[in-house]
Design a protein around this motif. Sequence first.
Motif, PDB file in Angstrom:
ATOM      1  N   ASP A  52     -54.615 -40.488 -30.412  1.00  0.00           N
ATOM      2  CA  ASP A  52     -55.088 -39.757 -31.589  1.00  0.00           C
ATOM      3  C   ASP A  52     -54.526 -40.321 -32.888  1.00  0.00           C
ATOM      4  O   ASP A  52     -55.047 -40.019 -33.968  1.00  0.00           O
ATOM      5  N   ARG A  53     -53.471 -41.114 -32.807  1.00  0.00           N
ATOM      6  CA  ARG A  53     -52.905 -41.709 -34.024  1.00  0.00           C
ATOM      7  C   ARG A  53     -53.742 -42.881 -34.525  1.00  0.00           C
ATOM      8  O   ARG A  53     -53.445 -43.447 -35.577  1.00  0.00           O
TER       9      ARG A  53
ATOM     10  N   SER B  48     -62.048 -41.610 -27.396  1.00  0.00           N
ATOM     11  CA  SER B  48     -62.647 -40.849 -26.299  1.00  0.00           C
ATOM     12  C   SER B  48     -63.938 -41.477 -25.797  1.00  0.00           C
ATOM     13  O   SER B  48     -64.403 -41.166 -24.702  1.00  0.00           O
TER      14      SER B  48
ATOM     15  N   GLN C 191     -67.287 -32.190 -30.124  1.00  0.00           N
ATOM     16  CA  GLN C 191     -65.975 -31.605 -29.871  1.00  0.00           C
ATOM     17  C   GLN C 191     -65.998 -30.697 -28.642  1.00  0.00           C
ATOM     18  O   GLN C 191     -65.092 -30.746 -27.796  1.00  0.00           O
TER      19      GLN C 191
ATOM     20  N   HIS D 100     -64.377 -43.875 -31.652  1.00  0.00           N
ATOM     21  CA  HIS D 100     -63.234 -43.031 -31.304  1.00  0.00           C
ATOM     22  C   HIS D 100     -62.758 -43.364 -29.895  1.00  0.00           C
ATOM     23  O   HIS D 100     -63.547 -43.765 -29.029  1.00  0.00           O
TER      24      HIS D 100
ATOM     25  N   HIS E 140     -57.595 -44.082 -35.541  1.00  0.00           N
ATOM     26  CA  HIS E 140     -58.944 -43.615 -35.860  1.00  0.00           C
ATOM     27  C   HIS E 140     -60.019 -44.488 -35.235  1.00  0.00           C
ATOM     28  O   HIS E 140     -61.155 -44.050 -35.073  1.00  0.00           O
TER      29      HIS E 140
ATOM     30  N   MET F  52     -62.298 -32.124 -27.498  1.00  0.00           N
ATOM     31  CA  MET F  52     -61.419 -32.756 -28.474  1.00  0.00           C
ATOM     32  C   MET F  52     -60.745 -31.716 -29.369  1.00  0.00           C
ATOM     33  O   MET F  52     -61.315 -30.666 -29.659  1.00  0.00           O
TER      34      MET F  52
ATOM     35  N   ARG G  34     -57.357 -32.738 -34.498  1.00  0.00           N
ATOM     36  CA  ARG G  34     -56.921 -34.044 -34.994  1.00  0.00           C
ATOM     37  C   ARG G  34     -58.001 -35.097 -34.751  1.00  0.00           C
ATOM     38  O   ARG G  34     -58.266 -35.947 -35.601  1.00  0.00           O
ATOM     39  N   SER G  35     -58.637 -35.030 -33.590  1.00  0.00           N
ATOM     40  CA  SER G  35     -59.721 -35.970 -33.296  1.00  0.00           C
ATOM     41  C   SER G  35     -60.920 -35.730 -34.201  1.00  0.00           C
ATOM     42  O   SER G  35     -61.565 -36.676 -34.667  1.00  0.00           O
TER      43      SER G  35
ATOM     44  N   ALA H 161     -53.515 -39.104 -24.641  1.00  0.00           N
ATOM     45  CA  ALA H 161     -54.451 -38.672 -25.683  1.00  0.00           C
ATOM     46  C   ALA H 161     -53.745 -38.433 -27.018  1.00  0.00           C
ATOM     47  O   ALA H 161     -54.247 -38.853 -28.068  1.00  0.00           O
ATOM     48  N   PRO H 162     -52.574 -37.760 -27.035  1.00  0.00           N
ATOM     49  CA  PRO H 162     -51.893 -37.595 -28.331  1.00  0.00           C
ATOM     50  C   PRO H 162     -51.513 -38.929 -28.973  1.00  0.00           C
ATOM     51  O   PRO H 162     -51.544 -39.060 -30.200  1.00  0.00           O
TER      52      PRO H 162
END
Length: 457
Positions: A328-329, A438, A395, A436, A331, A400, A403-404, A324-325
Amino acid sequence: MIYDVYTLAAKDGAWIQVQLAIQPGYRFQWSGRKDRRSQEWPQRLHAAFRGQGWKWPARRITAMARPAEGPALGHEADLALAVGVLRGSGQWGAWPEGRGLLVGQLDLHGAVHPVPTTAPKEASAAEFAWGCVPWELKHRHFSGEAHIVGVSHLLEVEGYLRTGQAPKELPKTLRPLDWGPLPPLRLSADLTAQLEVAAAGGHPVFWMGPPGTGKTQLARALWRMNQRLGMDGPLIEPVPPKGNRIPIERWIQDAAQGHLFMDEVGEWPLKALESVRKPLEMGATPFTYSAASNPCPCGFLGHPKRRCACPVSRVEAYQRRFSAPWLDRFHLVGHVLSDPEDEMVPWEAMYFRIRQARERQKERKVGLNAYLVDDALWKTVSVSTKAWADVRNWQERKGMGERSVQAVLKVARTVADLEGLQWVQPRHIRQAVVWHWSSQGFTSKSDPWDPEDSWST
């Protein structure tokens, strides 16, 4: 019905009325000041129309120039004829009141070129209510006429007639007259829209899809689009690493004002994959980046026609590599699949929408939406109350982090810019959430909203 437009004769500087009648049938006929090239108009204008999603109508079109006596009309009548045909065939709905002046040569991309003309016989163009001419002609003959605007493309003419807002003059390096060809791509409507948002806001993208579906072509097209928007740095395509240590800082430095494309990231060693997270986020020089991967080791998981040969355990292990991190980079996450029913990307039309969105971001003086941080982000996003409630709802349900949330807000801001809106609406948030990571599985585009959710519109 008869449609009247006016143009300026290049050889004698006379105002020429062009009358157009569009009726059932299939024929083009021009009378008055006839040129031997007049029969080329349907073919040339049809090519210029197609790139913007319009077409030369399958109708009988009769055009007449008045006064009929005098030197023949040439390419200076291209714009007048094109606008008259598009309006008369119902493809353009807007039409200002009063006489309109249209002068300019159209190329096959729809760009408006100047034509060497003598000075108008009349001292001014006050008899016209509005007009569109190439910028060079605007400066030469109509600099004092506010109602005669300069244009560089057919799309700018359409936008001016529809909204009444005069286009801004661009530096020559950004005009479509200087474009090289962009690659012919067939994409789904969703992927085309995502590519447009990525270019408009400078957003990082992660593409997933089977081999040979065009992921590399997408990255190169994004880079070339950015070049035409002023980011003229190189495209950096590093070879997929085999070890855990990669020179990510050097890649970013080399990609300054350009684009970094990381291909086959699913095959990278895990430590190498994770090592790009902080450098990508903390890059000191402006650049854009994207990545691509197969959805599974064999590449065909989720393919509509080919069967995946990977065991379930290998698929799960492959997909768990993207944490996930790390995701997250990016978009935007998009699925790339080949479909013969996909349409060609209308590059010229896309370019002008992107350019207008970039102009709106430039006016805010905080950089591209993808680079917004801290106070600049919260001052710029301008989210409506309903849209903000939807963000927090998403969220909480998805768990989330901030950052998300910021990534979704940045993308939604760009979608609103492309629509020319000041406030981010719920539909913009919804679209940003759908793109996104997710909401995107490796095998399907799942809807992130549960059916029982109550959604504002």
